[in-house]
Structures are given as structure tokens and as C-alpha cells.
Design an enzyme around this catalytic site. Structure first.
Site, PDB file in Angstrom:
ATOM      1  N   HIS A   1       0.824  -1.211   0.000  1.00  0.00           N
ATOM      2  CA  HIS A   1       0.000   0.000   0.000  1.00  0.00           C
ATOM      3  C   HIS A   1       0.856   1.259   0.000  1.00  0.00           C
ATOM      4  O   HIS A   1       0.369   2.341  -0.287  1.00  0.00           O
ATOM      5  CB  HIS A   1      -1.023  -0.012   1.144  1.00  0.00           C
ATOM      6  CG  HIS A   1      -0.494   0.385   2.485  1.00  0.00           C
ATOM      7  ND1 HIS A   1      -0.182  -0.538   3.456  1.00  0.00           N
ATOM      8  CD2 HIS A   1      -0.225   1.598   3.021  1.00  0.00           C
ATOM      9  CE1 HIS A   1       0.255   0.099   4.536  1.00  0.00           C
ATOM     10  NE2 HIS A   1       0.244   1.394   4.290  1.00  0.00           N
TER      11      HIS A   1
ATOM     12  N   ASP B   1      -0.542  -7.439   1.367  1.00  0.00           N
ATOM     13  CA  ASP B   1       0.040  -6.091   1.433  1.00  0.00           C
ATOM     14  C   ASP B   1       1.560  -6.180   1.634  1.00  0.00           C
ATOM     15  O   ASP B   1       2.080  -5.968   2.728  1.00  0.00           O
ATOM     16  CB  ASP B   1      -0.619  -5.323   2.591  1.00  0.00           C
ATOM     17  CG  ASP B   1      -0.235  -3.855   2.606  1.00  0.00           C
ATOM     18  OD1 ASP B   1       0.378  -3.380   1.626  1.00  0.00           O
ATOM     19  OD2 ASP B   1      -0.543  -3.186   3.611  1.00  0.00           O
TER      20      ASP B   1
ATOM     21  N   GLY C   1       4.575   2.092  14.780  1.00  0.00           N
ATOM     22  CA  GLY C   1       4.952   1.425  13.529  1.00  0.00           C
ATOM     23  C   GLY C   1       4.722   2.336  12.350  1.00  0.00           C
ATOM     24  O   GLY C   1       3.761   3.085  12.301  1.00  0.00           O
TER      25      GLY C   1
ATOM     26  N   SER D   1       3.863   2.349   8.321  1.00  0.00           N
ATOM     27  CA  SER D   1       3.413   1.472   7.254  1.00  0.00           C
ATOM     28  C   SER D   1       4.645   0.899   6.568  1.00  0.00           C
ATOM     29  O   SER D   1       5.586   1.630   6.283  1.00  0.00           O
ATOM     30  CB  SER D   1       2.637   2.264   6.216  1.00  0.00           C
ATOM     31  OG  SER D   1       1.452   2.729   6.767  1.00  0.00           O
ATOM     32  N   GLY D   2       4.622  -0.384   6.316  1.00  0.00           N
ATOM     33  CA  GLY D   2       5.736  -1.000   5.597  1.00  0.00           C
ATOM     34  C   GLY D   2       6.887  -1.409   6.491  1.00  0.00           C
ATOM     35  O   GLY D   2       7.786  -2.125   6.060  1.00  0.00           O
TER      36      GLY D   2
END
Ligand SMILES: *[C@@H]1O[C@H](CO)[C@@H](O)[C@H](O)[C@H]1NC(C)=O
Ligand SMILES: *[C@@H]1O[C@H](CO)[C@@H](O)[C@H](O)[C@H]1NC(C)=O
Ligand SMILES: *[C@@H]1O[C@H](CO)[C@@H](O)[C@H](O)[C@H]1NC(C)=O
Ligand SMILES: *[C@@H]1O[C@H](CO)[C@@H](O)[C@H](O)[C@H]1NC(C)=O
Ligand SMILES: [Ca+2]
Ligand SMILES: [Ca+2]
Length: 842
Positions: A644, A698, A790, A792-793
Site C-alpha cells: 500500500h 500487502d 509502527g 506502514s511498511g
């Protein structure tokens, strides 16, 4: 032969032993060689003299084991004592000077007279050696010496007792042969046996004297060009001018992580005297965690001992002198304020007492909260606090205490005393005092039993915010997403049936079915264990029934690990666990991953990561925009991130590699150091089945335009095999700067949060059936604030065997936050192991 002198046979060689990279003074600053005050100038004219007494005490024990008969052994005692009515002469700093030799001779005569008076000691006494002198108070000199005894080994403890008795009875020592020679303040003890190892082939001693206004650098031999040598004993005798203290600050510290092997010790003395030890250290300390010591007087001793194997880079330290007077204590007024132990979070000095008098307006009461409290030391009993302590009116505190430590007094005045004894120091405390209304200690807040005040919304929410659980007791009603434990606690539903006793009475683990799940194995003793623990080489049942009739090589199933030679083995998570399980050894191939150079620290704790703690963490920037997503290093060329993160929107073509830049080895956003590597991207490979509505699959791969050099700050995380099992209920870590692709506030320093893996079935129910098998849920564990750390990724790192970290998940689902009431959702990396291999070769 005089054994204590035998060490001197090394002295002609010692000047050659100097590594030219070992510089005690900046070569250009010749003034630093001279001490202020003309009287002493002569003593410090040249480096060679300044670094006096090279090889002092060398080889004290080279002979130690030479006569090692079956029955007799040699013991070395170190000691210090004060010679009164004796002015300090500058020449006492130079062991070659006649003044030194004359006074040393008197000390030796005195010692032998004293030992001869003890029937316990005299038969075994061999001789003594004076190591150094320093300035004492009111016209006195302190002498530091070593005494050798040769005796039957079974006499050792009697000997220790006799020596202790003798030093306690200081009077004995004061009976001199020479009527004008008076001593007192005697301290003596056996030298640590690791410093006397017969294997210590090289012994070196350096001396240096600090000046005000200029720092002296010292480093382990060979630093930074080569690791330290094996089997060495090195000591540095550090001095400051009278009326000053020695300050020793390490800027690099990297030793083997086992103090039984390689270690340093810092003493508040000029001889290795056990009663005056300040600290013993080994392992690695990150640069942002200060390792810094201050002496009580004007001397300090640093020793380094190395063993025969595993030589590490070593250390470098700055030595400076600071005024004797230390700012601490005083009067504090107002409604609130903060104060700390001296130089917090550096180590406080020994033999220091500070008193704070806190006064708040009349009519109010006062309380103090210790946000950090680190005052541990060997031999301390935390119920009595006889060694270093803090005292708040009548309450004594010591050891390590949680940040929720609050002490309140029912008066508007409070007295806080900090007291350190003569041995072992720690980092100290940081505290905040606050006035409160006697009738309302916690305005608009909930008052914990331990007097802490917390947000009322945190009461009965399943998390222990008070630190003593008092916010979670006597809960009448539990929320919708909670279960009610039999003992009255409310706990988040997602901890139900995860094998961890969250309620404290096991009620969250009841009615989970007695091995009703077919993924469980029924032991002969009626215990249930996960099926994959059967035949894993450990007796999980406790009666051995899960390990009966196992063959290591088994028929391949979905859950068995497949070796490269296509054999399958029964052991769970065999990859990179340090044991060869496959006949072809393929389970231990490519294991240069998942270890980190720095050991986790006490001081930083909390939410901010320690530099180098997560060396696989990557910050992905969009050029001219900044940090957008996280990623993980999986080798020197490839990163794993979330799909994403790389979906185009109206403004930015996130799918195009040329818009991105990757920062590896970054700790603080915007602070590029020599540990950071920046790379452009060559390729982005999102998973072809990524579903932007459900966030299924994802995951994406990124290839760097050129490989990076792997270092302590940039290191790959291990990829788990397809069959790797991350157990429900186990703790994992998420890290990042808290960025979301949609923006929002983010941190500048890398953050971390501990979360726990949630039962998939339970999570799916909580998340209205949106959880696919390619997803993994985890919830925040610790109390306090929500963990939205966190990116994303970014990585979800999980410990496997050998404290190695595996990439269990990729932060998915938009904001990547693990909130108290909602699990965080992560991409389950095991499901994509073969896809990663196919696309990247890793
Ligand atoms: C300690 O020293 C005193 C003399 O000062 C002696 O009488 C006593 O026996 C000694 N105790 C031990 C345990 O050696
Ligand atoms: C705490 O100590 C201060 C200073 O000694 C004193 O004034 C105050 O009365 C004490 N408070 C209590 C409750 O004992
Ligand atoms: C199970 O336990 C029973 C006794 O309780 C014993 O007779 C039997 O041999 C055990 N079976 C195994 C497989 O250990
Ligand atoms: C998850 O919880 C369910 C009950 O809600 C239980 O049947 C199942 O065994 C649990 N799964 C695991 C992997 O523990
Ligand atoms: Ca202490
Ligand atoms: Ca709570």
C-alpha cells in the site's frame, strides 16, 4: 628473588609497546603536557615522564603460578592507607624519583612490621610493592600498595578474615617501628582472581594527569585500527589536581559480551581495590547512552582484562578534571519542579550526599514521582537499602524502581536525601515534585493506590496503568471488547485463549476446549500442547509423551520444515537456530541476519529506540516530501515494505522507483551520520494480488540501485521459512517513526513498541471477519500510552532461537497503529517466503 619486582624485567620493552595510535595528549598541544604551577613543571616536561610509571606493577603475578605446587598458592591483597603528617611532594607522582623510593621504603617497612604482628599472616607474607601515592586531606599522603602471600590454599578464607580483622582494627597498623610514621584509613582486600589469571601474558600500566581545560584521550591498545590483543592486563592510573575530581567518559565501548572473559573495571583508587570499585562493564554500549564516571577524590583507576579468544574493537574515553564541588541538592519551591541525581543519566560519584528541601505553598501537601530510578549494586538489600539510597522523609528507596514510584507526605515540606557509599555507582534518578490539595490528591484524575494519578478513562480498561494494578481492581462492568475475569479484572477479548494467563487466575484461558482443537496434541498426562511441538526435541508435555516414537526426518506436511534436499524434519522453527537439523545443513545457511550489535539498555527503555537497536529498519522518503513509509533490510540489495506504500495517487506516482530514496542505518530523521546510507531505488515489485480494498497481500519488494555495506547499523533481519510458527501470545516488536502514508504526526527519533500476537480466530471475530490468512494481528502490551510507533511498511520483529530476530510481519492497514482497543494488522511474512525468494533471490 623478589617476585614483586620481577615484573620490572618488562620495563625496557614497554616504551616499544606503545602503540603509536595510543595518544594520551593531542600531539599539537604541547602545553597540555605541562601542569599549571611551576613547582610541578619539572615533573611533567615530557610525555615519557608525564606517562610515568609505565609498567608499574607489571607482572605482579607473572610469577604467581610459577611455584604452583599442589598445596601452596599465592594471594595478592591490594590496599590503601593514609599517612598523616606527611606533606605531598610532586615527586611522589613519579615512581622513579628518590622521594618516591624513600617513602615507599617506609611503607614497606611498616607493612612488614604490621604483618609480622599477626600470627595468621606472618608465616605466609612474601613482600609488598607500593603502586602509587596521592594527595590526602590536611597534610597527608595516601599510599596504594599490593602485598603478596604464599600459603596453603585451604588457608585462603582464614587469611581473608585475618586481613579484614587487621584493617578493621586500624590501631594495629598504627603501631609503627618508626615513631614519626602514622597511618590510618586502611582499606585492604584480595585482588579479583580474573586479574591474576596466569594466562595474562602482557601487563601494561599507564599513568596520566589531567589539566583543567583540556581533555586527554585514552583508548584500548590498538583502537581504532585493530581489535584489542588477547590475554592482556592494562591499567590506567588517572589523576587530577588537588581539589578536583577525575571524569572518565567513554565515547566508544565495544567489548565481548561476557564479563567473565573481557571486561573493564573502574576504581575510586589507584590500585585494584575491591572495596573501592565503581563499576565493571563489558559488552557494547551505544553512543547515545553515556558511560561516564566521576571519582570521589582526585584519582581513578581503569583496568582492562582480555582473555584468549574473541577480540573486540575496544574503547576510547576522554579524561578531564572537574571541580571537587558538585552541584546537587538545595531548596526547591513552587507548585512543581524537577530534579535529578548529579549528572544524570551519567553515573553518580561515590561518597556523595545531597539534600533537597522542597517547600510548596502552605496548606498544600507535596509528592514526588521518580520517573527513572536506577540505583542497583551488588550486595544491596532493597528492603533495607544499606548501600546507595534515596530517602524521602522516612521512606528509603534503592535498587531499580518502576517509573510509577510516587512518595507523598502530608505536609508542605519534604526532604529528599541522596546518598552513595564508597563502592559501586549507578545512573541515579530523575524526579518531579508536585504540590497537591490535601482533599483532592488527583484533580480530575483517578488516584492509584500507590498515589499515582492517571486518566480516569484508563480505569478498568484491561491495562495496568498504575503499575500496581489498582486501576484494574474491583471493576464492575467490562467494555464490549473485553472479557470479565473471575477475579474481577477486565481484559481485552483478544487475549482470550492465547495461552498466556492475562487475568492472573487463568480464567481467560478456560473454556478454550480441552484439546478440542485439532491443532493440539493430548499428552499422556492430559496436558494439551500445540501439535507442532510434538517431536521438536523438547519435552513440552513434561512426561516425555510428545517426544515418544519420533523420527527426525518425517513425511512432508504443510507444517514441517523442508530442507534443500527435500527431506522434511519434525523440529519447529529449525532455521538459523544454531543447530544443524537437515542432513545437508541447509537450515543453517544464510544466517547472517537478525542479530544486533547493541545489547538492549535499561536507561533508554520507554518508547524511543536505542541507536543501532533495529539495524534493519529503513526510512523510505519521497524526494522533496520526506519520510513516508518504513521498510526492512533483507540483504545488501533488497528491502521489504508494504504494497500500500507503493500505490499511485493523484499527486504522486508512488509506484515509480525514481521518486523514492531509502535511508538505511538512520536513527533520527534529518540527522544523517556516517552510519547512514542513502540509496535510490532500481525496482519496486508490489505483490500482484495486493487488494487495495481489503489490504490482502500487502507486501512489496524494493531493489536498491547499488548494494550497501553491511555494518553494525545496517544489518538484515532473518526471513522466516514458510513453516515458521510465531506463537499466539508471544511478544514481538514494531518500530518506526510513526508515519502513515496519509500523513499525520511522526516522531523524529525511531520509536519502538512491544506488542503481542493475537489468536487469529479471536482477531477475526473482533475485526468483523476482515482478517485473511495472509494477515497477522497483534495488540499493545504494556500500559501507558497507545503504541502508534509502527510505520506502514515497517518491520514486526520477533525473537527466534539464539535471540535472533525474524521478520514476522509488515505493518499494514493504513495507520499501522496498535491501539488499546483495536489490534494492529500486519502482513504475515511466512505466506510470502517463496514469492520473496522467486523475485529477489533472497
Ligand atoms: C582480631 O584481632 C584481635 C586483636 O586486635 C584479636 O584479639 C582477635 O582474635 C582477632 N580475631 C580474629 C578472628 O582473628
Ligand atoms: C518531612 O520532612 C520535612 C523536613 O524535614 C518536615 O518539615 C515535614 O514535616 C516532614 N513531613 C512529614 C509528614 O513527616
Ligand atoms: C501413559 O501413562 C500410563 C500410566 O498413566 C502408562 O501406563 C503408559 O505407558 C503411558 N503411555 C505413554 C505413551 O507414555
Ligand atoms: C484461538 O482461540 C480459539 C478459541 O477462541 C481456540 O479454539 C484456538 O485453538 C485458538 N488458536 C490458537 C492457535 O491458539
Ligand atoms: Ca554504592
Ligand atoms: Ca488501566
Amino acid at each position: 628473588m623478589d617476585p614483586l619486582e620481577s615484573g620490572m624485567r618488562y620495563s625496557p620493552r614497554c616504551p616499544d609497546d606503545w602503540d603509536t595510535s595510543v595518544q594520551f595528549l593531542p600531539a599539537s598541544d604541547s602545553k597540555a603536557l605541562e601542569k599549571k604551577g611551576s613547582v610541578r613543571k619539572g615533573v611533567f616536561v615530557a610525555l615519557a615522564v608525564f606517562l610515568l610509571a609505565v609498567c608499574v606493577m607489571i607482572g605482579v603475578l607473572v610469577w604467581h603460578f610459577r611455584y604452583r605446587h599442589a598445596t601452596k598458592t599465592k594471594l595478592i591483597y591490594s590496599g590503601s592507607m593514609r599517612i598523616s603528617n606527611q606533606p605531598f611532594l610532586d615527586n611522589y607522582e613519579n615512581s622513579e624519583s628518590q622521594d618516591f623510593k624513600d617513602l615507599a621504603e617506609k611503607v614497606l617497612q611498616h607493612l612488614s612490621a604490621v604483618y609480622s604482628k599477626s600470627s595468621q599472616l606472618s608465616p605466609y607474607y612474601v613482600n609488598s610493592k607500593v603502586q602509587a601515592f596521592s594527595e590526602g586531606d590536611s597534610q597527608s599522603v595516601i599510599t596504594y600498595y599490593l602485598s603478596e602471600f604464599f600459603m596453603p590454599s585451604e588457608q585462603k578464607s582464614a587469611m581473608d578474615k585475618a586481613m579484614a580483622n587487621m584493617t578493621q582494627q586500624g590501631r594495629l597498623l598504627r603501631r609503627p617501628n618508626n615513631p614519626s610514621f602514622y597511618v590510618d584509613d586502611i582499606v585492604s582486600g584480595a585482588v579479583d582472581s580474573r586479574m591474576l589469571r596466569s594466562s595474562l601474558a602482557v601487563r601494561q600500566s599507564f599513568a596520566l594527569h589531567c589539566q583543567t581545560g583540556s581533555a586527554v584521550t585514552l583508548q584500548s591498545p590498538g583502537f581504532p585500527n585493530s581489535p584489542y590483543s588477547p590475554n592482556t592486563y592494562t591499567e590506567w592510573l588517572l589523576r587530577a589536581d588537588p581539589g578536583h575530581r577525575v571524569k572518565l567518559q567513554f565515547d566508544t565501548f565495544n567489548l565481548e559480551n561476557d564479563c567473565g572473559k573481557d571486561f573493564i573495571r573502574v576504581y575510586d583508587s589507584l590500585v585494584a581495590l575491591e572495596q573501592k570499585i565503581m563499576a565493571e562493564k563489558c559488552g557494547v554500549y551505544p553512543p547515545n547512552e553515556p558511560l561516564s564516571f566521576v571519582s570521589s577524590g582526585n584519582v581513578m583507576l581503569l583496568t582492562l582484562v582480555t582473555n584468549e579468544e574473541k577480540n573486540f574493537p575496544g574503547f576510547r574515553a576522554r579524561v578531564t578534571q572537574i571541580p571537587q564541588k558538585i552541584e546537587c541538592g538545595g531548596t526547591l519551591t513552587g507548585l512543581k519542579g524537577t530534579f535529578t541525581s548529579p549528572d544524570f543519566p551519567s553515573y553518580y560519584p561515590p561518597l556523595l550526599r545531597c539534600v533537597w528541601n522542597i517547600q510548596v505553598p502552605t496548606g498544600k501537601y507535596v509528592k514526588v514521582q521518580f520517573k527513572k530510578f536506577l540505583m542497583s549494586e551488588p550486595g544491596q538489600n532493597i528492603n533495607v537499602c544499606r548501600k546507595d539510597y534515596v530517602q524521602v522523609n522516612t521512606t528509603k528507596l534503592c535498587g531499580e524502581r518502576s517509573p510509577s514510584t510516587v512518595v507523598s507526605v502530608k505536609s508542605n515540606k519534604m526532604e529528599v536525601i541522596f546518598d552513595s557509599d564508597m563502592s559501586y555507582v549507578d545512573r541515579g534518578f530523575s524526579a518531579e515534585f508536585q504540590a497537591y490539595e490535601p482533599s483532592d490528591p488527583c484533580p480530575e484524575k483517578f488516584q492509584c493506590r500507590n498515589d499515582m494519578c492517571i486518566n480516569p478513562a484508563l480505569k478498568c480498561d484491561g491495562w495496568n496503568d498504575c503499575g500496581d494494578n489498582s486501576d484494574e481492581k474491583n471493576c464492575v462492568e467490562c467494555g464490549e471488547t473485553q472479557i470479565k475475569c473471575k477475579n474481577g479484572f477486565c481484559k481485552p477479548k483478544f487475549w482470550q485463549c492465547d495461552g498466556v494467563d492475562d487475568c492472573g487466575d487463568m480464567s481467560d484461558e478456560e473454556s478454550c476446549g480441552q484439546c478440542k482443537s485439532k491443532a493440539e496434541f493430548l499428552c499422556n498426562n492430559t496436558k494439551c500442547i500445540p501439535e507442532n511441538k510434538k517431536c521438536n526435541g523438547y519435552d513440552d508435555c513434561g512426561d516425555g509423551s510428545d517426544e515418544k516414537g519420533c523420527t527426525r526426518v518425517v513425511a512432508c506436511t504443510d507444517t514441517s520444515y523442508k530442507c534443500k534436499n527435500s527431506q522434511c524434519i519434525s523440529k519447529a522453527n529449525p532455521e538459523c537456530d544454531g543447530e544443524k537439523d537437515c542432513d545437508d545443513g541447509s537450515d543453517e545457511v544464510d544466517c547472517e541476519c537478525g542479530v544486533r550489535p547493541y545489547k538492549s539498555s535499561r536507561i533508554v527503555g520507554g518508547q524511543a529506540a536505542v541507536e543501532g537497536e533495529w539495524p534493519w529498519q529503513v526510512s523510505l522518503h519521497i524526494k522533496n516530501v520526506g519520510h513516508v513509509c518504513g521498510a526492512s533490510v533483507i540483504n545488501n540489495r533488497w528491502l521489504v515494505t508494504a504494497a500500500h506504500c507503493v500505490q499511485d495517487d493523484k499527486e504522486i506516482k508512488y509506484s515509480q522507483p525514481q521518486h523514492w530514496e531509502a535511508y538505511l542505518g538512520l536513527h533520527i530523521q534529518g540527522k544523517i551520520t556516517d552510519k547512514t546510507a542513502k540509496r535510490n531505488l532500481k525496482r519496486i515489485i508490489p505483490h500482484p494480488y495486493y487488494n487495495e480494498y481489503t489490504y490482502d497481500n500487502d507486501i512489496a519488494l524494493m531493489e536498491l540501485d547499488s548494494p550497501v555495506t553491511l555494518t553494525q547499523s545496517i544489518w538484515p533481519i532473518c526471513l522466516p521459512s514458510e513453516t515458521h510458527e510465531f506463537e499466539v501470545g508471544s511478544s514481538v516488536w514494531i518500530t518506526g517513526w510513526g508515519a502513515t502514508r496519509e500523513g499525520g504526526s511522526s516522531a523524529t527519533t525511531l520509536q519502538k513498541a512491544e506488542v503481542r500476537i493475537i489468536n487469529q480466530t479471536v482477531c477475526n471475530q473482533l475485526m468483523s471477519n476482515q482478517i485473511t490468512s495472509r494477515m497477522l494481528c497483534a495488540g499493545v502490551l504494556s500500559g501507558g500510552v497507545d503504541a502508534c510507533q509502527g510505520d506502514s511498511g515497517g518491520p514486526m520483529s520477533a525473537y527466534g532461537a539464539n535471540r535472533r530476530l525474524f521478520l514476522a510481519g509488515v505493518v499494514s492497514w493504513g495507520d499501522g497503529c496498535a491501539r488499546r482497543d483495536k489490534p494492529g494488522i500486519y502482513t504475515r511474512v511466512t505466506k510470502f517466503r517463496s514469492w520473496i525468494k522467486e523475485k529477489s533471490g533472497v
